[in-house]
Enzyme design. Structure first.
Site, mmCIF file in Angstrom:
data_model
loop_
_atom_site.group_PDB
_atom_site.id
_atom_site.type_symbol
_atom_site.label_atom_id
_atom_site.label_comp_id
_atom_site.label_asym_id
_atom_site.label_seq_id
_atom_site.Cartn_x
_atom_site.Cartn_y
_atom_site.Cartn_z
ATOM 1 N N LEU A 35 22.543 -83.994 93.836
ATOM 2 C CA LEU A 35 23.113 -84.600 92.358
ATOM 3 C C LEU A 35 23.373 -83.424 91.012
ATOM 4 C CD1 LEU A 35 21.668 -87.831 91.983
ATOM 5 C CD2 LEU A 35 23.827 -87.587 92.801
ATOM 6 N N THR A 36 24.435 -82.658 91.690
ATOM 7 C CA THR A 36 24.441 -81.114 90.886
ATOM 8 C C THR A 36 25.562 -81.929 89.282
ATOM 9 O OG1 THR A 36 26.586 -80.790 91.885
ATOM 10 C CG2 THR A 36 24.585 -79.569 92.828
ATOM 11 N N GLU A 84 29.782 -77.003 97.150
ATOM 12 C CA GLU A 84 30.113 -76.765 95.421
ATOM 13 C C GLU A 84 31.599 -76.410 95.843
ATOM 14 O OE1 GLU A 84 29.267 -76.391 92.363
ATOM 15 O OE2 GLU A 84 26.827 -76.381 93.536
ATOM 16 N N THR A 125 37.918 -77.215 104.983
ATOM 17 C CA THR A 125 39.248 -76.947 103.875
ATOM 18 C C THR A 125 40.468 -76.579 104.658
ATOM 19 O OG1 THR A 125 39.667 -76.266 102.279
ATOM 20 C CG2 THR A 125 38.106 -75.614 102.728
ATOM 21 N N GLU A 127 41.773 -73.804 102.936
ATOM 22 C CA GLU A 127 41.861 -73.014 102.453
ATOM 23 C C GLU A 127 41.288 -71.998 102.833
ATOM 24 O OE1 GLU A 127 40.651 -73.291 98.695
ATOM 25 O OE2 GLU A 127 41.090 -75.068 97.732
ATOM 26 N N LYS A 157 33.083 -71.335 102.552
ATOM 27 C CA LYS A 157 33.203 -72.395 103.403
ATOM 28 C C LYS A 157 33.746 -71.332 104.620
ATOM 29 C CE LYS A 157 33.949 -76.298 102.368
ATOM 30 N NZ LYS A 157 32.476 -77.277 102.485
ATOM 31 N N ASN A 183 42.434 -83.506 99.022
ATOM 32 C CA ASN A 183 42.854 -84.881 98.394
ATOM 33 C C ASN A 183 42.645 -85.623 97.513
ATOM 34 O OD1 ASN A 183 39.885 -86.541 100.968
ATOM 35 N ND2 ASN A 183 41.142 -84.302 101.307
ATOM 36 N N GLY A 278 44.041 -65.145 91.953
ATOM 37 C CA GLY A 278 44.159 -65.171 93.295
ATOM 38 C C GLY A 278 44.841 -66.415 94.268
HETATM 39 P P1 NAD Z 1 32.678 -83.149 95.159
HETATM 40 O O1 NAD Z 1 31.879 -81.473 94.441
HETATM 41 O O2 NAD Z 1 33.039 -84.158 94.382
HETATM 42 O O3 NAD Z 1 31.435 -83.365 95.748
HETATM 43 C C1 NAD Z 1 29.779 -82.467 96.890
HETATM 44 C C2 NAD Z 1 28.779 -83.381 96.252
HETATM 45 O O4 NAD Z 1 27.702 -82.563 96.989
HETATM 46 C C3 NAD Z 1 28.283 -83.901 94.841
HETATM 47 O O5 NAD Z 1 27.717 -85.300 94.873
HETATM 48 C C4 NAD Z 1 26.761 -82.601 94.912
HETATM 49 O O6 NAD Z 1 25.445 -83.379 94.266
HETATM 50 C C5 NAD Z 1 27.055 -82.944 96.709
HETATM 51 N N1 NAD Z 1 25.966 -81.125 96.325
HETATM 52 C C6 NAD Z 1 26.366 -79.612 96.047
HETATM 53 N N2 NAD Z 1 25.430 -79.374 96.807
HETATM 54 C C7 NAD Z 1 24.696 -79.567 97.211
HETATM 55 C C8 NAD Z 1 23.027 -79.188 97.720
HETATM 56 N N3 NAD Z 1 22.598 -77.965 97.641
HETATM 57 N N4 NAD Z 1 22.506 -80.202 98.513
HETATM 58 C C9 NAD Z 1 22.404 -81.013 98.284
HETATM 59 N N5 NAD Z 1 23.740 -82.495 97.478
HETATM 60 C C10 NAD Z 1 24.103 -81.569 96.977
HETATM 61 O O7 NAD Z 1 33.317 -82.082 96.382
HETATM 62 P P2 NAD Z 1 34.326 -83.265 97.043
HETATM 63 O O8 NAD Z 1 35.161 -82.801 96.544
HETATM 64 O O9 NAD Z 1 34.192 -84.517 97.680
HETATM 65 O O10 NAD Z 1 34.027 -82.517 98.303
HETATM 66 C C11 NAD Z 1 33.534 -82.883 99.196
HETATM 67 C C12 NAD Z 1 33.200 -81.713 100.629
HETATM 68 O O11 NAD Z 1 34.920 -81.169 101.390
HETATM 69 C C13 NAD Z 1 32.863 -80.207 100.667
HETATM 70 O O12 NAD Z 1 32.392 -79.567 101.491
HETATM 71 C C14 NAD Z 1 34.988 -79.251 99.826
HETATM 72 O O13 NAD Z 1 34.379 -78.817 100.969
HETATM 73 C C15 NAD Z 1 35.231 -80.278 101.658
HETATM 74 N N6 NAD Z 1 36.562 -80.919 101.433
HETATM 75 C C16 NAD Z 1 36.893 -81.726 100.032
HETATM 76 C C17 NAD Z 1 38.394 -81.246 99.746
HETATM 77 C C18 NAD Z 1 38.980 -81.944 98.416
HETATM 78 O O14 NAD Z 1 40.151 -82.209 98.079
HETATM 79 N N7 NAD Z 1 37.957 -82.602 97.786
HETATM 80 C C19 NAD Z 1 39.665 -81.072 100.983
HETATM 81 C C20 NAD Z 1 39.083 -80.650 102.736
HETATM 82 C C21 NAD Z 1 37.576 -80.433 102.111
HETATM 83 O O1 DAU Z 2 42.569 -77.484 99.963
HETATM 84 C C1 DAU Z 2 41.782 -78.564 100.074
HETATM 85 C C2 DAU Z 2 40.643 -77.780 98.637
HETATM 86 O O2 DAU Z 2 41.555 -78.680 97.136
HETATM 87 C C3 DAU Z 2 39.374 -77.705 98.796
HETATM 88 O O3 DAU Z 2 38.947 -77.327 99.675
HETATM 89 C C4 DAU Z 2 38.783 -78.317 97.788
HETATM 90 O O4 DAU Z 2 37.668 -78.117 97.645
HETATM 91 C C5 DAU Z 2 39.524 -78.193 96.464
HETATM 92 O O5 DAU Z 2 38.857 -78.345 94.690
HETATM 93 C C6 DAU Z 2 41.063 -78.283 96.466
HETATM 94 O O6 DAU Z 2 41.404 -76.859 95.573
HETATM 95 P P1 DAU Z 2 41.948 -76.556 94.837
HETATM 96 O O7 DAU Z 2 42.354 -75.570 93.958
HETATM 97 O O8 DAU Z 2 43.500 -77.080 95.854
HETATM 98 O O9 DAU Z 2 42.113 -78.014 94.182
HETATM 99 P P2 DAU Z 2 42.573 -77.742 92.119
HETATM 100 O O10 DAU Z 2 42.349 -79.636 92.211
HETATM 101 O O11 DAU Z 2 40.877 -77.289 92.045
HETATM 102 O O12 DAU Z 2 43.824 -77.435 91.951
HETATM 103 C C7 DAU Z 2 44.499 -77.679 92.452
HETATM 104 C C8 DAU Z 2 46.337 -76.954 91.778
HETATM 105 O O13 DAU Z 2 46.005 -77.264 90.478
HETATM 106 C C9 DAU Z 2 45.568 -75.667 91.938
HETATM 107 O O14 DAU Z 2 46.634 -75.323 92.670
HETATM 108 C C10 DAU Z 2 45.464 -75.609 90.867
HETATM 109 C C11 DAU Z 2 45.842 -76.490 90.053
HETATM 110 N N1 DAU Z 2 45.824 -76.596 88.863
HETATM 111 C C12 DAU Z 2 44.149 -77.341 88.841
HETATM 112 C C13 DAU Z 2 43.812 -77.615 87.937
HETATM 113 C C14 DAU Z 2 42.023 -77.996 87.793
HETATM 114 C C15 DAU Z 2 46.350 -76.105 87.465
HETATM 115 O O15 DAU Z 2 47.557 -75.681 87.567
HETATM 116 N N2 DAU Z 2 45.632 -77.213 86.285
HETATM 117 C C16 DAU Z 2 43.953 -77.302 86.207
HETATM 118 O O16 DAU Z 2 44.043 -77.268 85.419
#
Ligand code: NAD
Ligand code: DAU
Length: 339
Positions: A35-36, A84, A125, A127, A157, A183, A278
């Site tokens: 629960l961060t 994170e 990811t 990324e 990652k 997502n 970046g």
């Molecule tokens: P999120 O930030 O919404 O959730 C992360 C969760 O991990 C939180 O519940 C947090 O409390 C928990 N956590 C963090 N550090 C921890 C620790 N040390 N021990 C136990 N729990 C911990 O993240 P999300 O967007 O749901 O992403 C989940 C996974 O999917 C990540 O590994 C991310 O890299 C990957 N991913 C995300 C996306 C995206 O678009 N969101 C896309 C591709 C991959």
């Molecule tokens: O591609 C998968 C990744 O997608 C995951 O691995 C990451 O965990 C997830 O956070 C996401 O990363 P992004 O950096 O692509 O997502 P974010 O929602 O932070 O930003 C999406 C795009 O929008 C990016 O080009 C930055 C831009 N942006 C983001 C924010 C938060 C803005 O222009 N304004 C904003 O305020």
């Protein structure tokens, strides 16, 4: 089947838990999450009373706690979502990204080696591949695209992915990795583009678009990602990487305009702010491998998914109001207050 799902109080992990408990009523799901700021126990309220569900508040970096959990639960599968996850935060403070995303992954896999496991799945990811140029729409990330990261987040990652593949080769740990594109959907934390824009627009606050807003992301509805992971842990080949994405590339600015239109808000709320350091230009996944090997295809069209998502944020204000009124507010002011 006993499955440990780490990071299950976050965005994708919680959606995955709902999917699994719903689809497999005889599976036991144990959520390990410390629960961060990004983890929210209220998200898991609908399953807290399910006898097949257990929540454990510990960090994946805490070796003793992780080993204790393995001794108690004898998991068959571990799916590691815990991370994170926010690029901007990694630029401000990389350290915790290295601890959770790299060390945490190794602790989990050490536990899998020690106690034995059918499958360790790493949720990664797109990324890790870096970015693609905007003027080459013919290029896509395949599983063979070299790792070439840009941010501390993506580097952490990528390091974890390399460790996972090393544990496979060195120790024969039965691993799989999925690398998914962006997502969107319910329970997405308000710091990320889509929920941030929905919530700001609802409050008639400025919509902070980085730079010109021409960066491209490949958006996938979260449920489709969960279904892909479900397929990979059951049918994916050990030692393999699977890219997950639905060929849905969109410019950031176009997403923000869609949200304005859907909420009846003026585009004049859009404010161009300093670009992310970046900043990756374009992500685009080639999902041929998971389609051909496992039959996965995305089911939700973006036009439908974005409307469902906006509706979810309208219907679940309690969920995000608690978040945006607390610690997150300080973060938001630090990020955008001076722009
Ligand atoms: P999120 O930030 O919404 O959730 C992360 C969760 O991990 C939180 O519940 C947090 O409390 C928990 N956590 C963090 N550090 C921890 C620790 N040390 N021990 C136990 N729990 C911990 O993240 P999300 O967007 O749901 O992403 C989940 C996974 O999917 C990540 O590994 C991310 O890299 C990957 N991913 C995300 C996306 C995206 O678009 N969101 C896309 C591709 C991959
Ligand atoms: O591609 C998968 C990744 O997608 C995951 O691995 C990451 O965990 C997830 O956070 C996401 O990363 P992004 O950096 O692509 O997502 P974010 O929602 O932070 O930003 C999406 C795009 O929008 C990016 O080009 C930055 C831009 N942006 C983001 C924010 C938060 C803005 O222009 N304004 C904003 O305020």
């Amino acid at each position: 089947m006993n499955i440990i799902v780490t990071g299950g109080a976050g965005f994708i992990g919680s959606n995955f838990i709902f999917h699994m408990l719903n689809k497999y009523p005889d599976y036991r799901i144990i959520c390990l999450d410390c629960l961060t700021y990004a983890g929210n126990l209220s998200t898991l309220a609908p399953v807290m009373d399910n006898p097949n569900f257990r929540f454990v508040k510990e960090s994946i970096t805490d070796r003793e706690a992780v080993y204790r959990l393995f001794e108690e639960e004898h998991p068959d599968i571990v799916v590691n979502f815990a991370a994170e996850s926010h690029v901007d935060r990694s630029i401000e403070n990389p350290q915790v990204f290295l601890e959770t995303n790299i060390i945490g992954t190794s602790v989990l896999m050490d536990a899998c080696r020690k106690y034995g496991i059918q499958r360790y799945h790493q949720v990664s990811t797109d990324e890790v591949y870096g970015d693609l140029p905007l003027d080459r729409p013919d290029l896509f990330f395949t599983e063979e695209t070299p790792i070439h990261t840009s941010s501390p987040y993506s580097s952490s990652k990528a390091a974890a992915d390399l460790l996972v593949l090393a544990y496979y080769r060195t120790y024969g740990l039965p691993v799989t990795i999925s690398r998914c594109s962006n997502n969107y959907g319910p329970y997405h934390f308000p710091e990320k583009l889509i929920p941030l824009m929905i919530i700001n627009a609802l409050h008639d606050k400025p919509l902070p678009v980085y730079g010109e807003g021409i960066n491209v992301r490949d958006w996938l509805y979260v449920e489709d990602h969960c279904k892909a992971i479900d397929l990979i842990i059951h049918k994916g080949r050990v030692g393999e990487v699977y890219n997950v994405g639905g060929h849905n590339e969109m410019k950031n600015i176009d997403i923000v305009k869609i949200i304005c239109k859907a909420l009846g808000k003026p585009e004049s709320l859009i404010t161009h702010v300093t670009d992310r350091k970046g900043h990756d230009m374009r992500y685009a996944i080639d999902p041929t491998k998971i389609h051909e090997e496992l039959g996965w295809l995305p089911e939700t069209k973006f036009e439908d998914g974005i409307q469902k998502t906006i509706q979810w944020y309208l219907d679940n204000q309690d969920w995000w109001e608690t978040i945006v009124s607390g610690e997150y507010q300080n973060y938001y002011e630090e990020m955008y207050g001076n722009r």
